[in-house]
Design a protein around this motif. Structure first.
Motif, PDB file in Angstrom:
ATOM      1  N   ALA A 242       0.848  -1.203   0.000  1.00 27.82           N
ATOM      2  CA  ALA A 242       0.000   0.000   0.000  1.00 27.82           C
ATOM      3  C   ALA A 242       0.878   1.246   0.000  1.00 27.82           C
ATOM      4  O   ALA A 242       0.693   2.159  -0.824  1.00 27.82           O
ATOM      5  CB  ALA A 242      -0.919  -0.015   1.224  1.00 27.82           C
ATOM      6  N   LEU A 243       1.862   1.272   0.900  1.00 27.30           N
ATOM      7  CA  LEU A 243       2.725   2.460   1.013  1.00 27.30           C
ATOM      8  C   LEU A 243       3.490   2.714  -0.282  1.00 27.30           C
ATOM      9  O   LEU A 243       3.686   3.864  -0.680  1.00 27.30           O
ATOM     10  CB  LEU A 243       3.715   2.274   2.178  1.00 27.30           C
ATOM     11  CG  LEU A 243       3.080   2.348   3.571  1.00 27.30           C
ATOM     12  CD1 LEU A 243       4.066   1.853   4.632  1.00 27.30           C
ATOM     13  CD2 LEU A 243       2.610   3.766   3.888  1.00 27.30           C
ATOM     14  N   ALA A 244       3.890   1.635  -0.949  1.00 24.78           N
ATOM     15  CA  ALA A 244       4.649   1.782  -2.192  1.00 24.78           C
ATOM     16  C   ALA A 244       3.815   2.459  -3.272  1.00 24.78           C
ATOM     17  O   ALA A 244       4.355   2.979  -4.254  1.00 24.78           O
ATOM     18  CB  ALA A 244       5.129   0.411  -2.667  1.00 24.78           C
ATOM     19  N   HIS A 245       2.504   2.431  -3.110  1.00 23.62           N
ATOM     20  CA  HIS A 245       1.622   3.042  -4.116  1.00 23.62           C
ATOM     21  C   HIS A 245       0.828   4.203  -3.541  1.00 23.62           C
ATOM     22  O   HIS A 245      -0.258   4.529  -4.013  1.00 23.62           O
ATOM     23  CB  HIS A 245       0.717   1.971  -4.732  1.00 23.62           C
ATOM     24  CG  HIS A 245       1.504   0.992  -5.530  1.00 23.62           C
ATOM     25  ND1 HIS A 245       1.947   1.253  -6.803  1.00 23.62           N
ATOM     26  CD2 HIS A 245       2.014  -0.216  -5.187  1.00 23.62           C
ATOM     27  CE1 HIS A 245       2.663   0.237  -7.233  1.00 23.62           C
ATOM     28  NE2 HIS A 245       2.729  -0.667  -6.277  1.00 23.62           N
ATOM     29  N   ASP A 246       1.384   4.785  -2.467  1.00 24.35           N
ATOM     30  CA  ASP A 246       0.804   6.010  -1.952  1.00 24.35           C
ATOM     31  C   ASP A 246      -0.620   5.847  -1.408  1.00 24.35           C
ATOM     32  O   ASP A 246      -1.445   6.751  -1.507  1.00 24.35           O
ATOM     33  CB  ASP A 246       0.838   7.054  -3.091  1.00 24.35           C
ATOM     34  CG  ASP A 246       0.790   8.459  -2.562  1.00 24.35           C
ATOM     35  OD1 ASP A 246       1.153   8.638  -1.390  1.00 24.35           O
ATOM     36  OD2 ASP A 246       0.360   9.363  -3.314  1.00 24.35           O
ATOM     37  N   LEU A 247      -0.880   4.645  -0.897  1.00 24.03           N
ATOM     38  CA  LEU A 247      -2.158   4.406  -0.207  1.00 24.03           C
ATOM     39  C   LEU A 247      -1.856   4.372   1.278  1.00 24.03           C
ATOM     40  O   LEU A 247      -0.872   3.749   1.693  1.00 24.03           O
ATOM     41  CB  LEU A 247      -2.719   3.027  -0.589  1.00 24.03           C
ATOM     42  CG  LEU A 247      -3.439   2.866  -1.903  1.00 24.03           C
ATOM     43  CD1 LEU A 247      -3.684   1.366  -2.145  1.00 24.03           C
ATOM     44  CD2 LEU A 247      -4.772   3.611  -1.876  1.00 24.03           C
ATOM     45  N   LYS A 248      -2.707   5.004   2.076  1.00 24.48           N
ATOM     46  CA  LYS A 248      -2.456   5.012   3.517  1.00 24.48           C
ATOM     47  C   LYS A 248      -3.113   3.789   4.157  1.00 24.48           C
ATOM     48  O   LYS A 248      -4.343   3.649   4.093  1.00 24.48           O
ATOM     49  CB  LYS A 248      -3.032   6.278   4.144  1.00 24.48           C
ATOM     50  CG  LYS A 248      -2.363   7.530   3.638  1.00 24.48           C
ATOM     51  CD  LYS A 248      -2.918   8.748   4.338  1.00 24.48           C
ATOM     52  CE  LYS A 248      -2.154   9.963   3.874  1.00 24.48           C
ATOM     53  NZ  LYS A 248      -3.006  11.073   3.535  1.00 24.48           N
ATOM     54  N   PRO A 249      -2.301   2.934   4.781  1.00 23.39           N
ATOM     55  CA  PRO A 249      -2.892   1.752   5.416  1.00 23.39           C
ATOM     56  C   PRO A 249      -3.576   2.097   6.736  1.00 23.39           C
ATOM     57  O   PRO A 249      -3.049   2.885   7.518  1.00 23.39           O
ATOM     58  CB  PRO A 249      -1.676   0.858   5.705  1.00 23.39           C
ATOM     59  CG  PRO A 249      -0.500   1.496   5.058  1.00 23.39           C
ATOM     60  CD  PRO A 249      -0.832   2.930   4.853  1.00 23.39           C
TER      61      PRO A 249
ATOM     62  N   LEU B 281       9.180  -0.761   8.713  1.00 23.59           N
ATOM     63  CA  LEU B 281       8.779   0.559   8.192  1.00 23.59           C
ATOM     64  C   LEU B 281       9.692   1.649   8.765  1.00 23.59           C
ATOM     65  O   LEU B 281      10.023   1.630   9.946  1.00 23.59           O
ATOM     66  CB  LEU B 281       7.340   0.907   8.578  1.00 23.59           C
ATOM     67  CG  LEU B 281       6.200   0.017   8.096  1.00 23.59           C
ATOM     68  CD1 LEU B 281       4.866   0.747   8.259  1.00 23.59           C
ATOM     69  CD2 LEU B 281       6.379  -0.439   6.662  1.00 23.59           C
ATOM     70  N   SER B 282      10.030   2.603   7.923  1.00 25.79           N
ATOM     71  CA  SER B 282      10.770   3.776   8.400  1.00 25.79           C
ATOM     72  C   SER B 282       9.791   4.695   9.137  1.00 25.79           C
ATOM     73  O   SER B 282       8.569   4.524   9.016  1.00 25.79           O
ATOM     74  CB  SER B 282      11.364   4.532   7.211  1.00 25.79           C
ATOM     75  OG  SER B 282      10.296   5.069   6.433  1.00 25.79           O
ATOM     76  N   ALA B 283      10.332   5.664   9.843  1.00 25.49           N
ATOM     77  CA  ALA B 283       9.457   6.623  10.532  1.00 25.49           C
ATOM     78  C   ALA B 283       8.582   7.358   9.513  1.00 25.49           C
ATOM     79  O   ALA B 283       7.407   7.642   9.772  1.00 25.49           O
ATOM     80  CB  ALA B 283      10.292   7.615  11.336  1.00 25.49           C
ATOM     81  N   ALA B 284       9.146   7.644   8.350  1.00 28.45           N
ATOM     82  CA  ALA B 284       8.368   8.352   7.319  1.00 28.45           C
ATOM     83  C   ALA B 284       7.217   7.465   6.828  1.00 28.45           C
ATOM     84  O   ALA B 284       6.091   7.946   6.630  1.00 28.45           O
ATOM     85  CB  ALA B 284       9.275   8.740   6.153  1.00 28.45           C
ATOM     86  N   ASP B 285       7.500   6.163   6.645  1.00 26.11           N
ATOM     87  CA  ASP B 285       6.432   5.223   6.256  1.00 26.11           C
ATOM     88  C   ASP B 285       5.339   5.202   7.318  1.00 26.11           C
ATOM     89  O   ASP B 285       4.150   5.261   7.013  1.00 26.11           O
ATOM     90  CB  ASP B 285       6.979   3.789   6.148  1.00 26.11           C
ATOM     91  CG  ASP B 285       7.806   3.572   4.901  1.00 26.11           C
ATOM     92  OD1 ASP B 285       7.659   4.353   3.940  1.00 26.11           O
ATOM     93  OD2 ASP B 285       8.613   2.613   4.887  1.00 26.11           O
TER      94      ASP B 285
ATOM     95  N   SER C 100       2.576   7.689   7.452  1.00 26.23           N
ATOM     96  CA  SER C 100       1.452   7.570   6.512  1.00 26.23           C
ATOM     97  C   SER C 100       0.437   6.524   6.962  1.00 26.23           C
ATOM     98  O   SER C 100      -0.539   6.274   6.256  1.00 26.23           O
ATOM     99  CB  SER C 100       1.966   7.166   5.127  1.00 26.23           C
ATOM    100  OG  SER C 100       2.812   8.160   4.626  1.00 26.23           O
ATOM    101  N   CYS C 101       0.715   5.864   8.092  1.00 22.58           N
ATOM    102  CA  CYS C 101      -0.180   4.792   8.554  1.00 22.58           C
ATOM    103  C   CYS C 101      -1.134   5.293   9.632  1.00 22.58           C
ATOM    104  O   CYS C 101      -0.832   6.208  10.386  1.00 22.58           O
ATOM    105  CB  CYS C 101       0.622   3.645   9.160  1.00 22.58           C
ATOM    106  SG  CYS C 101       1.702   2.789   7.998  1.00 22.58           S
ATOM    107  N   VAL C 102      -2.281   4.633   9.680  1.00 25.74           N
ATOM    108  CA  VAL C 102      -3.258   4.831  10.748  1.00 25.74           C
ATOM    109  C   VAL C 102      -3.363   3.484  11.445  1.00 25.74           C
ATOM    110  O   VAL C 102      -3.293   2.442  10.777  1.00 25.74           O
ATOM    111  CB  VAL C 102      -4.631   5.202  10.140  1.00 25.74           C
ATOM    112  CG1 VAL C 102      -5.700   5.292  11.206  1.00 25.74           C
ATOM    113  CG2 VAL C 102      -4.531   6.496   9.331  1.00 25.74           C
ATOM    114  N   LEU C 103      -3.515   3.482  12.764  1.00 23.12           N
ATOM    115  CA  LEU C 103      -3.754   2.221  13.460  1.00 23.12           C
ATOM    116  C   LEU C 103      -5.198   2.220  13.943  1.00 23.12           C
ATOM    117  O   LEU C 103      -5.755   3.289  14.248  1.00 23.12           O
ATOM    118  CB  LEU C 103      -2.791   2.059  14.634  1.00 23.12           C
ATOM    119  CG  LEU C 103      -1.339   1.782  14.214  1.00 23.12           C
ATOM    120  CD1 LEU C 103      -0.407   1.871  15.403  1.00 23.12           C
ATOM    121  CD2 LEU C 103      -1.214   0.416  13.569  1.00 23.12           C
ATOM    122  N   ALA C 104      -5.798   1.055  13.989  1.00 26.28           N
ATOM    123  CA  ALA C 104      -7.165   0.955  14.513  1.00 26.28           C
ATOM    124  C   ALA C 104      -7.185  -0.151  15.557  1.00 26.28           C
ATOM    125  O   ALA C 104      -6.895  -1.308  15.229  1.00 26.28           O
ATOM    126  CB  ALA C 104      -8.147   0.661  13.395  1.00 26.28           C
TER     127      ALA C 104
END
Ligand code: PGA
Length: 263
Positions: A120-127, A158-162, A165-169
């Motif tokens: 997802a991150l590789a394609h600019d989608l936020k997980p 994941l790097s800090a930058a990666d 871009s993430c959300v946790l639920a």
């Protein structure tokens, strides 16, 4: 951490519900109800078949689109799967990964979650990475162990930058679709634990910027008390997202909790 303002995210996970026309009707009704909102990120996650039509319906609105799952490969001989570039093409900004129903019924593991997060991150989608313990695990005192393995497994490498871009639920499995919500204190305890894990793995600064949603029987009646908790940054909503009115009410609750936080 004091002084950090995370934008709450209210996401509607429609699961296996809504035909294309039903999805567009729900989106159109929702769009009108949340049109004034500028302080909360509102997301809908229709089934794959309705993504493109819902994407058209939310064009130039403040609603964002999520898919409910993604495959880790971009293309190839993987019958039945849908890839990150395809979701991007359909108009998605987010993708839910590792929902407990995927873990329970479809063999999702921390490892497959991690591969999907990277795709997802590789394609600019936020997980939106879902974590949560089952009832027996909570009763056996294993909540933190399970959450730790879901979180560290899901974000491994994941790097800090990666990560930013993430959300946790956090979704306790015993609270999903059961009408049994975690108490605000139970939710806050686990959210705080998750933020602690992120602090250990990255830094307090990085951890303080990550949005951690709560999910599990969130309704207009209980949304406010959950969202005023300091580490609860919005909600992942199942059942109550299938009606525009109840979902919009939860958005309103988030907006007013946010305003209260700012005062
Ligand atoms: P629920 O589902 O609100 O119907 O409990 C939440 C979820 O599974 O994301």
């Amino acid at each position: 951490m004091e002084g950090i303002m995370r934008i709450p995210i209210i996401a509607g996970n429609w699961k296996l519900n809504k035909t294309i026309s039903e999805a567009v009707a729900l989106t159109t009704a929702l769009k009108a109800l949340v049109a004034d909102n500028t302080s909360v990120e509102v997301i809908v996650a229709p089934p794959f078949t309705a993504l493109s039509a819902v994407s058209d319906a939310i064009a130039s609105s403040n609603i964002r689109l999520a898919a409910q799952d993604v495959y880790s490969e971009d293309s190839g001989a993987f019958t039945g799967e849908v890839s990150a570039p395809m979701l991007k093409d359909a108009g998605c900004d987010y993708v839910i990964i590792g929902h407990s129903e995927r873990r329970q019924y479809f063999g999702e593991t921390n490892d497959s979650v991690n591969q999907k997060v990277k795709a997802a991150l590789a394609h600019d989608l936020k997980p939106i990475i879902c974590v949560g313990e089952q009832l027996e695990e909570r009763e056996a005192g294993q909540t933190e162990t399970v959450i730790k393995s879901h979180v560290t497994g899901g974000i491994a490498g994941l790097s800090a930058a990666d990560l930013s871009s993430c959300v946790l639920a956090y979704e306790p499995v015993w609270a999903i679709g059961t009408g049994k919500t975690a108490t605000p204190d139970q939710a806050q305890e686990v959210h705080n634990f998750i933020r602690g894990l992120l602090t250990e793995a990255y830094s307090a600064e990085v951890a303080s910027q990550i949005c951690i949603q709560y999910g599990g029987s969130v309704k207009p009646e209980n949304a406010a008390e959950l969202m005023v908790q300091p580490d609860v940054d919005g909600a992942l909503v199942g059942g109550a997202s299938l009606e525009a009115e109840s979902f919009a009410k939860i958005v309103e609750m988030a907006v007013s909790s946010q305003l209260r936080g700012w005062l």
